[in-house]
Design an enzyme around this catalytic site. Structure first.
Site, PDB file in Angstrom:
ATOM      1  N   HIS A 102      26.718  -1.311  25.925  1.00  0.00           N
ATOM      2  CA  HIS A 102      28.084  -1.279  25.386  1.00  0.00           C
ATOM      3  C   HIS A 102      28.870  -2.479  25.914  1.00  0.00           C
ATOM      4  O   HIS A 102      28.752  -3.583  25.405  1.00  0.00           O
ATOM      5  CB  HIS A 102      28.746   0.056  25.757  1.00  0.00           C
ATOM      6  CG  HIS A 102      30.062   0.308  25.077  1.00  0.00           C
ATOM      7  ND1 HIS A 102      30.490  -0.383  23.976  1.00  0.00           N
ATOM      8  CD2 HIS A 102      31.070   1.206  25.362  1.00  0.00           C
ATOM      9  CE1 HIS A 102      31.679   0.060  23.600  1.00  0.00           C
ATOM     10  NE2 HIS A 102      32.058   1.020  24.430  1.00  0.00           N
ATOM     11  N   HIS A 139      25.047  -5.192  14.943  1.00  0.00           N
ATOM     12  CA  HIS A 139      26.064  -4.185  15.250  1.00  0.00           C
ATOM     13  C   HIS A 139      25.622  -2.859  14.658  1.00  0.00           C
ATOM     14  O   HIS A 139      24.980  -2.824  13.609  1.00  0.00           O
ATOM     15  CB  HIS A 139      27.429  -4.598  14.683  1.00  0.00           C
ATOM     16  CG  HIS A 139      28.559  -3.763  15.187  1.00  0.00           C
ATOM     17  ND1 HIS A 139      28.932  -2.570  14.598  1.00  0.00           N
ATOM     18  CD2 HIS A 139      29.399  -3.944  16.245  1.00  0.00           C
ATOM     19  CE1 HIS A 139      29.950  -2.059  15.265  1.00  0.00           C
ATOM     20  NE2 HIS A 139      30.253  -2.860  16.258  1.00  0.00           N
ATOM     21  N   ASP A 165      30.936 -10.138  20.736  1.00  0.00           N
ATOM     22  CA  ASP A 165      30.459 -10.614  22.033  1.00  0.00           C
ATOM     23  C   ASP A 165      29.848 -12.006  21.968  1.00  0.00           C
ATOM     24  O   ASP A 165      29.728 -12.678  22.993  1.00  0.00           O
ATOM     25  CB  ASP A 165      29.427  -9.637  22.606  1.00  0.00           C
ATOM     26  CG  ASP A 165      30.006  -8.255  22.831  1.00  0.00           C
ATOM     27  OD1 ASP A 165      31.108  -8.172  23.408  1.00  0.00           O
ATOM     28  OD2 ASP A 165      29.378  -7.265  22.428  1.00  0.00           O
TER      29      ASP A 165
END
Length: 471
Positions: free
Chosen positions: A307, A353, A408
């Protein structure tokens, strides 16, 4: 003045909506502008009875409606994609990405007040939007900014709780310890022990939530100073907003870094309710745990490698590319390195994702920031090459539903450019940001009287005995 501001903003939105042939945006925005003269608490107090009645009607009229079928694959696959939560503050569309109270990231950048013309949205504006569903005026955001600054007082025992840990402890461990120490001042816990009526429990929840949101940047900044600098506390600057002050307390006063922190906190604040940190916060709060305990649980989920640690791992991987291939890596060298990573059984961090099926709009807005402020940064140029190289390779593998970059893939490179290069700390930044979304939803959990979460579990024996093989 208020009507002039509304007319100007509406004119901008109408122009944008016309270009996109999407009139619903302007209609939605008009609806969101009601009661623009009220402060935050007054707006919530006005809205809550209406939303309580709305929920009752939904339960009465639609309570037996089915949302889909649950298969064994879903049960043993982490409940991925299963609709099972009410989460008001945001909704994630597989193609469009996140929408905060119906507004996309580009719309938020257009409509929410900024610290300067054409600047990034202020996190306080997004917090207002998450809580009320309304786009605030600049005056309302300035008022909320001041309120959060006034609430941002951290007792000495919080620093002492952090200091009891080794400096070598992970930044998330130290941050979580500080948040746990803040819980001593929970107004919800005190009100519950005094027998507060359920219908009023949202008010101490709101007090705790705003205090928590205000104080976590102070705690997070101290953790950074303790681990990586001289351990001194940099006091807040009363002339700065939430994101700007966070950057300042970390020790970064470059105006561009302040803008980056405003953008970072805004886009990382919420991502609907099913991700580990959001769901954990909601789950723990459903037991009537106060916002501090609930957010602490969320932080511990965020600390997991699958995460919140992902943004840390992206920058480390990118630096490993530079270490092996140099900053001026060619496309062929980059392809070879990506294949080397995949063939070793690892993933390329920052791509893919669980829900999205296109490039994450949070990645896109960070890329636009980089093109505007640091186009010649070598690591940014490497990230741009990865955007061209990685998706075709992942598509060729045939095992990835989404080969595109996520949030990210970019954030670490931006932070690194302005001097915040300690990748191990990045999840703390994520945690501070996520306080806005999680705490906003916790207030609505209590306002709507949402019940204790209690799903049913089964064993493998039960599945084998009761489920027929699929035809």
């Amino acid at each position: 003045m208020a009507s002039l501001r509304s007319a100007t903003a509406l004119s901008r939105l109408r122009s944008r909506a016309g270009q996109q042939s999407n009139l619903s945006n302007s209609v939605r925005w008009l609806q969101m502008q009601s009661s623009a003269d009220l402060d935050l608490h007054s707006q919530l107090k006005e809205m809550i009875p209406e939303q309580q009645e709305r929920l009752k009607k939904v339960k009465s009229d639609l309570g037996k409606a089915q949302l889909g079928n649950i298969t064994i694959d879903v049960v043993i696959g982490g409940m991925r994609g299963m609709t099972g939560l009410l989460w008001e503050t945001s909704l994630l569309d597989p193609d469009e990405g996140i929408r905060f109270r119906g507004l996309s990231i580009p719309e938020c950048q257009k409509l929410l007040p900024a610290a300067k013309p054409d600047g990034e949205p202020l996190p306080e504006g997004l917090l207002w939007l998450l809580l009320t569903g309304k786009v605030p005026s600049k005056e309302q955001v300035d008022g909320l900014s001041k309120e959060l600054r006034d609430r941002a007082t951290v007792p000495d025992y919080v620093y002492k709780a952090i200091d009891a840990l080794p400096v070598s402890a992970h930044p998330m461990t130290q941050f979580a310890s500080g948040v746990m120490a803040l819980q001593v001042q929970s107004e919800f816990q005190e009100a519950y022990e005094k027998g507060i009526h359920k219908s009023k429990s949202w008010e101490p929840t709101s007090e705790d939530s705003l205090n928590l949101i205000a104080r976590v940047p102070v705690v997070a900044a101290y953790v950074y100073q303790r681990i990586y600098k001289d351990g001194k506390i940099i006091p807040k600057d009363d002339s700065l907003d939430y994101g700007g002050n966070f950057s300042h307390m970390l020790g970064f006063d470059d105006p561009k870094m302040l803008e980056l922190m405003r953008l970072y906190v805004t886009i990382h604040s919420d991502h609907e309710g099913g991700n580990v940190s959001a769901h954990t916060g909601h789950l723990v709060a459903s037991a009537l745990s106060d916002p501090y305990l609930s957010f602490l649980a969320a932080l511990n989920g965020l600390a997991g490698p699958l995460h919140g640690l992902a943004n840390q791992e992206v920058l480390l991987w990118i630096k490993s590319v530079v270490d092996e291939c140099g900053e001026n890596v060619t496309t062929e060298q980059l392809k070879d390195y990506v294949w080397k990573t995949l063939n070793s059984g690892k993933v390329v961090p920052g791509f893919g994702h669980g829900v999205l099926r296109k490039t994450d709009p949070r990645y896109t807005c960070q890329r636009e920031f980089a093109l505007k402020h640091l186009p010649d940064d070598p690591l940014f140029q490497l990230v741009s090459k990865l955007y061209e190289v990685v998706p075709p390779i992942l598509t060729k593998l045939g095992k990835v539903k989404n080969p595109w970059p996520n949030v990210d893939a970019h954030s670490g490179v931006l932070l690194n450019h302005f001097g915040l290069a300690e990748a191990r700390y990045y999840t703390v930044l994520f945690g501070v940001s996520r306080s806005l979304g999680i705490c906003s939803q916790l207030i609505w959990d209590r306002a709507l009287g949402l019940p204790l979460e209690r799903p049913k579990s089964v064993t493998l024996d039960w599945i084998e005995k009761n489920c027929k093989k699929a035809a």
